[in-house]
Design a protein around this motif. Structure first.
Motif, PDB file in Angstrom:
ATOM      1  N   VAL A 262      23.552  -9.640   9.040  1.00 45.90           N
ATOM      2  CA  VAL A 262      23.195  -9.781  10.428  1.00 45.90           C
ATOM      3  C   VAL A 262      22.757 -11.291  10.718  1.00 45.90           C
ATOM      4  O   VAL A 262      21.759 -11.799  10.104  1.00 45.90           O
ATOM      5  CB  VAL A 262      21.980  -8.752  10.845  1.00 45.90           C
ATOM      6  N   PRO A 263      23.444 -12.028  11.476  1.00 44.71           N
ATOM      7  CA  PRO A 263      23.025 -13.639  11.775  1.00 44.71           C
ATOM      8  C   PRO A 263      21.511 -13.334  12.338  1.00 44.71           C
ATOM      9  O   PRO A 263      21.242 -12.405  13.306  1.00 44.71           O
ATOM     10  CB  PRO A 263      23.922 -13.923  12.919  1.00 44.71           C
ATOM     11  N   LEU A 264      20.663 -14.167  12.299  1.00 44.20           N
ATOM     12  CA  LEU A 264      19.227 -14.191  12.489  1.00 44.20           C
ATOM     13  C   LEU A 264      19.296 -14.068  14.177  1.00 44.20           C
ATOM     14  O   LEU A 264      18.336 -13.483  14.935  1.00 44.20           O
ATOM     15  CB  LEU A 264      18.642 -15.419  12.237  1.00 44.20           C
ATOM     16  N   ILE A 265      20.089 -14.463  15.031  1.00 42.93           N
ATOM     17  CA  ILE A 265      20.218 -14.586  16.459  1.00 42.93           C
ATOM     18  C   ILE A 265      20.279 -13.052  16.992  1.00 42.93           C
ATOM     19  O   ILE A 265      19.297 -12.700  18.053  1.00 42.93           O
ATOM     20  CB  ILE A 265      21.357 -15.230  17.048  1.00 42.93           C
ATOM     21  N   TYR A 266      20.900 -12.096  16.214  1.00 41.58           N
ATOM     22  CA  TYR A 266      20.948 -10.921  16.535  1.00 41.58           C
ATOM     23  C   TYR A 266      19.657 -10.156  15.955  1.00 41.58           C
ATOM     24  O   TYR A 266      19.258  -9.172  16.791  1.00 41.58           O
ATOM     25  CB  TYR A 266      22.348 -10.204  15.871  1.00 41.58           C
ATOM     26  N   THR A 267      19.007 -10.357  15.047  1.00 39.77           N
ATOM     27  CA  THR A 267      17.862  -9.877  14.533  1.00 39.77           C
ATOM     28  C   THR A 267      16.819 -10.209  15.423  1.00 39.77           C
ATOM     29  O   THR A 267      15.996  -9.389  15.676  1.00 39.77           O
ATOM     30  CB  THR A 267      17.564 -10.432  13.109  1.00 39.77           C
ATOM     31  N   LYS A 268      16.965 -11.444  15.743  1.00 38.39           N
ATOM     32  CA  LYS A 268      15.897 -11.727  17.009  1.00 38.39           C
ATOM     33  C   LYS A 268      16.006 -10.757  18.009  1.00 38.39           C
ATOM     34  O   LYS A 268      14.795 -10.338  18.626  1.00 38.39           O
ATOM     35  CB  LYS A 268      15.827 -13.278  17.209  1.00 38.39           C
ATOM     36  N   ALA A 269      17.091 -10.651  18.629  1.00 42.39           N
ATOM     37  CA  ALA A 269      17.247  -9.783  19.876  1.00 42.39           C
ATOM     38  C   ALA A 269      16.779  -8.481  19.818  1.00 42.39           C
ATOM     39  O   ALA A 269      16.081  -8.070  20.513  1.00 42.39           O
ATOM     40  CB  ALA A 269      18.816  -9.824  20.261  1.00 42.39           C
ATOM     41  N   TYR A 270      16.950  -7.595  18.490  1.00 42.86           N
ATOM     42  CA  TYR A 270      16.437  -6.331  18.588  1.00 42.86           C
ATOM     43  C   TYR A 270      14.978  -6.185  17.931  1.00 42.86           C
ATOM     44  O   TYR A 270      14.600  -5.359  18.507  1.00 42.86           O
ATOM     45  CB  TYR A 270      17.432  -5.583  17.595  1.00 42.86           C
ATOM     46  N   ALA A 271      14.697  -7.347  17.247  1.00 42.80           N
ATOM     47  CA  ALA A 271      13.097  -7.040  17.059  1.00 42.80           C
ATOM     48  C   ALA A 271      12.227  -7.323  18.071  1.00 42.80           C
ATOM     49  O   ALA A 271      11.239  -6.573  18.553  1.00 42.80           O
ATOM     50  CB  ALA A 271      12.743  -8.018  16.029  1.00 42.80           C
ATOM     51  N   SER A 272      12.784  -8.384  19.079  1.00 41.43           N
ATOM     52  CA  SER A 272      12.160  -8.681  20.421  1.00 41.43           C
ATOM     53  C   SER A 272      12.235  -7.684  21.102  1.00 41.43           C
ATOM     54  O   SER A 272      11.091  -7.191  21.974  1.00 41.43           O
ATOM     55  CB  SER A 272      12.576  -9.895  21.141  1.00 41.43           C
ATOM     56  N   TYR A 273      13.286  -6.523  21.220  1.00 38.82           N
ATOM     57  CA  TYR A 273      13.499  -5.560  22.034  1.00 38.82           C
ATOM     58  C   TYR A 273      12.372  -4.268  21.770  1.00 38.82           C
ATOM     59  O   TYR A 273      11.821  -3.793  22.410  1.00 38.82           O
ATOM     60  CB  TYR A 273      14.873  -4.907  21.954  1.00 38.82           C
TER      61      TYR A 273
END
Length: 539
Positions: free
Chosen positions: A277-288
Motif C-alpha cells: 500500500v502506498p502511503l497516499i492510500y493508507t492516509k485516505a482510509y485512515a482519515s476516513y
C-alpha cells in the motif's frame, strides 16, 4: 446566520450539485462496469491552489481522499504558465495518484474569462492496464502494467493521440479503456461548464470567498468534535491473510489538543507480492476511519482532512517504488478496522465490530477452449462480505465497508463476457453472533459459457483471519474459495478454472457486537424466519 451567510450556503449547495452532475456524467458515459454499475470513482472541485472544496456523494474514500492530495501533485508537476483553457492532465502513478495503476486520475483547469478559478478532478478504475493483469502476482510495479506519469491528455482541447496509441498497444481491452479516458475527460468538462454558469449567474469572479466560508466552518466544526474526545494514545494490531504468509497491521492513534495522528509503526515489512500500500492510500482510509467516528456529518474537504495526520515508516502501509501494489485495496481496506480497534479503547461501547473489510473482487480472463468460434473477455466483478455489528444495530449484509462501492448486478456483469453467474445469495450463519449480529457474507457461483474456460485473479482476505467481534461479540465466518467439485483454491493469485467447472466464492461475515446471550429473542426469531441463521446456528 446573516444574509451573507445564507447566500454563501446557497452557493455551497449549488457547488455540491455541480460535482454531483460531474460524477453522474462519469457514471452515464463510462465503459467499465466497475464505474457505471459499482460507482468505483470520485469527482470533485478544487480551488486554484489545489485545495479540495467539495466532492460528489458518489465515490470511494480511496479515490476521494487520495484525489485531495493527488491534485497538489499535478500542480507541482505542471507549471501555471503551461496550463491553458481546454487542458486535461492525467496519471495513474500509484504514489502520486490513488495507489495502483488501474486507477486513472484526470485533472482539468477551469478558467473564467481567461482567469484560472479552480480545477476539476475525477478518478475511475479501468478494466485493464496491461502487464500481468489485475492481481497480486507481480514482483514489481513494472510488471503490473503501463505507467502514465503526470502529463497532458489534452492541450487546448486537442487530445494527445500519441498517448492513445501507446495505451491501445498495451492493454487487452482497448475500446473499454480508451472509452473510459474520454469519459473521465467529459466528466471534468461538464463540471467546468456548470461552474462557469453558476459563477456568471451569481456574479462571482472567483471562488475565494466561498472557499473561505466552506473551510472556516468545516475546520471549526471538526475542531469542536476533536476537543470533545479523550486525550491520550491507544494502539491496536490486526492480522490478515497476506499472500503466502500473514500480514500484521499495527496502528497507534494519538489525540493531543486539536490534532489526531495515526502511526503505523509495527506493521509488517513490504511484501514481495502485489498487496503493498502506498502511503497516499493508507492516509485516505485512515482519515476516513477517523472521520466516520469523529465528524461523519461534517463535509469532507481539505480543511477537515488537514486536522488528521498519518505517518508510517517504510512498511506494507508505506511501500516505496518499485514495490508491486496492484492489490493495494486488499490491505488498504483493512486499515479502518485497525484504526477503529484503537479508537474503541478510547470510546468503549461506541465503535462497530470488525467487518469483511476488503472487497471480494474477482477478475476473470475468459477464453475459448479451442480455436473454434468463441469470445475472449476480461470481466471484473465486485462482491462484498458483511460489515461488523454496530453498537445498537446489526451489521449490514453483503455491503462494502469501507469502500462504499455498490454491488454489480449479475445481468450487467454477464453482458461483459461469456460467463454465467449461477448463484448470488446471502450466506446463512456467516454473521458473528452477538447482542447485535454481524452482517452476512454472500455466496457467488460463476462458470464460463460452454466451449470456454477461465483464469481468475483471487483478491480475497479474511479466509484465515475472520472478522473479530467487539465487546464480547463473536467472530464472523471466514471466507472460502472452492470449485464446485470441492477443490480448494488459494485466496490470492491467478488460478485456472477448467471448462465445465464452477468457481464458488463464499464471502466472510462481519463480527458481532456484545454477548450473544443478550440477543433480543424477537431478533433471533426474525433471523430464523429470514434464513439468516439456521436452526443450529446463533445470531
Amino acid at each position: 446566520m446573516n444574509v451573507s451567510d445564507i447566500r454563501m450556503q446557497v452557493m455551497w449547495n449549488r457547488l455540491i450539485s455541480v460535482v454531483e452532475e460531474q460524477a453522474l456524467t462519469l457514471i452515464r458515459t463510462a465503459f467499465s462496469t466497475s464505474v457505471r454499475e459499482a460507482g468505483d470513482l470520485s469527482a470533485g472541485v478544487f480551488g486554484p491552489d489545489g485545495q479540495m472544496l467539495a466532492q460528489a456523494v458518489t465515490g470511494t474514500p480511496g479515490h476521494v481522499n487520495t484525489m485531495a492530495e493527488a491534485v497538489l501533485n499535478f500542480l507541482a508537476e505542471i507549471p501555471r504558465e503551461e496550463m491553458f483553457e481546454g487542458d486535461t492532465y492525467v496519471t495513474n502513478d500509484p504514489w502520486l495518484g490513488t495507489g495502483h495503476l488501474h486507477d486513472i486520475t484526470m485533472v482539468s483547469p477551469s478558467f473564467l474569462d481567461g482567469r484560472l478559478v479552480g480545477f476539476f478532478a475525477c478518478t475511475a478504475h479501468v478494466v485493464d492496464v496491461g502487464g500481468r493483469g489485475f492481481g497480486a502476482d507481480a514482483k514489481s510495479v513494472y510488471e503490473e502494467g503501463i505507467q502514465i506519469p503526470i502529463m497532458k491528455f489534452a492541450e487546448r482541447g486537442v487530445v494527445n493521440t500519441s498517448l492513445l496509441r501507446l495505451l491501445k498497444a498495451n492493454v487487452r481491452e482497448p475500446d473499454q479503456v480508451i472509452g473510459d479516458f474520454y469519459s473521465l475527460s467529459a466528466c471534468n468538462e461538464v463540471g467546468h461548464r456548470r461552474l462557469v454558469t453558476m459563477m456568471r449567474e451569481i456574479g462571482l469572479s472567483d471562488l475565494d470567498a466561498l472557499a473561505e466560508f466552506i473551510f472556516s466552518r468545516t475546520r471549526a466544526a471538526t475542531l469542536e468534535r476533536i476537543r470533545a474526545l479523550p486525550q491520550g494514545a491507544w494502539s491496536n494490531v490486526m492480522d490478515t491473510d497476506g499472500y503466502d504468509e500473514p500480514i500484521r497491521l499495527a496502528a497507534k492513534v494519538e489525540i493531543r489538543g486539536e490534532t489526531i495522528n495515526v502511526d503505523f509503526t509495527g506493521s509488517s515489512a513490504p511484501s514481495r507480492w502485489g498487496i503493498n500500500v502506498p502511503l497516499i492510500y493508507t492516509k485516505a482510509y485512515a482519515s476516513y476511519a477517523l472521520k466516520c467516528v469523529i465528524a461523519p456529518d461534517v463535509p469532507n474537504n481539505s480543511a477537515s482532512l488537514a486536522l488528521f495526520t498519518i505517518s508510517s515508516p517504510e512498511n506494507i502501509c508505506n511501500a516505496q517504488r518499485p514495490a508491486p501494489v496492484s492489490l493495494r485495496h486488499v490491505i488498504g481496506h483493512m486499515i479502518p478496522d485497525v484504526v477503529l480497534g484503537a479508537l474503541s479503547q478510547a470510546l468503549p461501547g461506541q465503535i462497530q465490530a470488525e467487518g469483511a473489510g476488503s472487497l471480494w473482487n474477482v477478475h476473470l480472463s475468459v477464453k475459448p477452449v479451442s480455436k473454434q468460434a468463441g469470445r475472449r473477455a476480461e470481466v471484473l466483478m465486485f462482491n462484498s462480505g458483511g460489515t461488523g455489528a454496530r453498537p445498537a444495530l446489526d451489521g449490514l449484509s453483503a455491503t462494502a465497508f469501507p469502500s462504499g462501492v455498490m454491488t454489480m448486478p449479475i445481468e450487467a456483469t454477464e453482458q461483459t463476457g461469456p460467463i454465467v453467474i449461477w448463484r448470488k445469495e446471502l450466506r446463512p450463519d456467516s454473521g458473528g453472533a452477538g447482542r447485535y449480529r454481524g452482517g452476512l457474507g454472500q455466496v457467488i457461483e460463476i462458470g464460463a459459457m460452454p466451449g470456454h474456460e477461465l483464469d481468475f485473479s483471487a483478491m480475497f482476505d479474511r479466509v484465515n483471519h475472520p472478522a473479530q467481534g467487539r465487546e464480547g461479540g463473536e467472530a464472523g465466518a471466514p471466507g472460502e474459495v472452492v470449485l464446485d467439485d470441492g477443490t480448494k483454491m488459494r485466496p490470492k493469485g491467478w488460478q485456472h478454472v477448467p471448462a465445465g467447472r464452477h468457481l464458488i466464492l463464499k464471502a466472510p461475515g462481519g463480527g458481532g457486537f456484545g454477548p450473544a446471550s443478550e440477543r433480543d429473542p424477537e431478533a433471533l426469531a426474525a433471523d430464523l424466519r429470514g434464513g439468516y441463521v439456521s436452526a443450529g446456528g446463533k445470531s
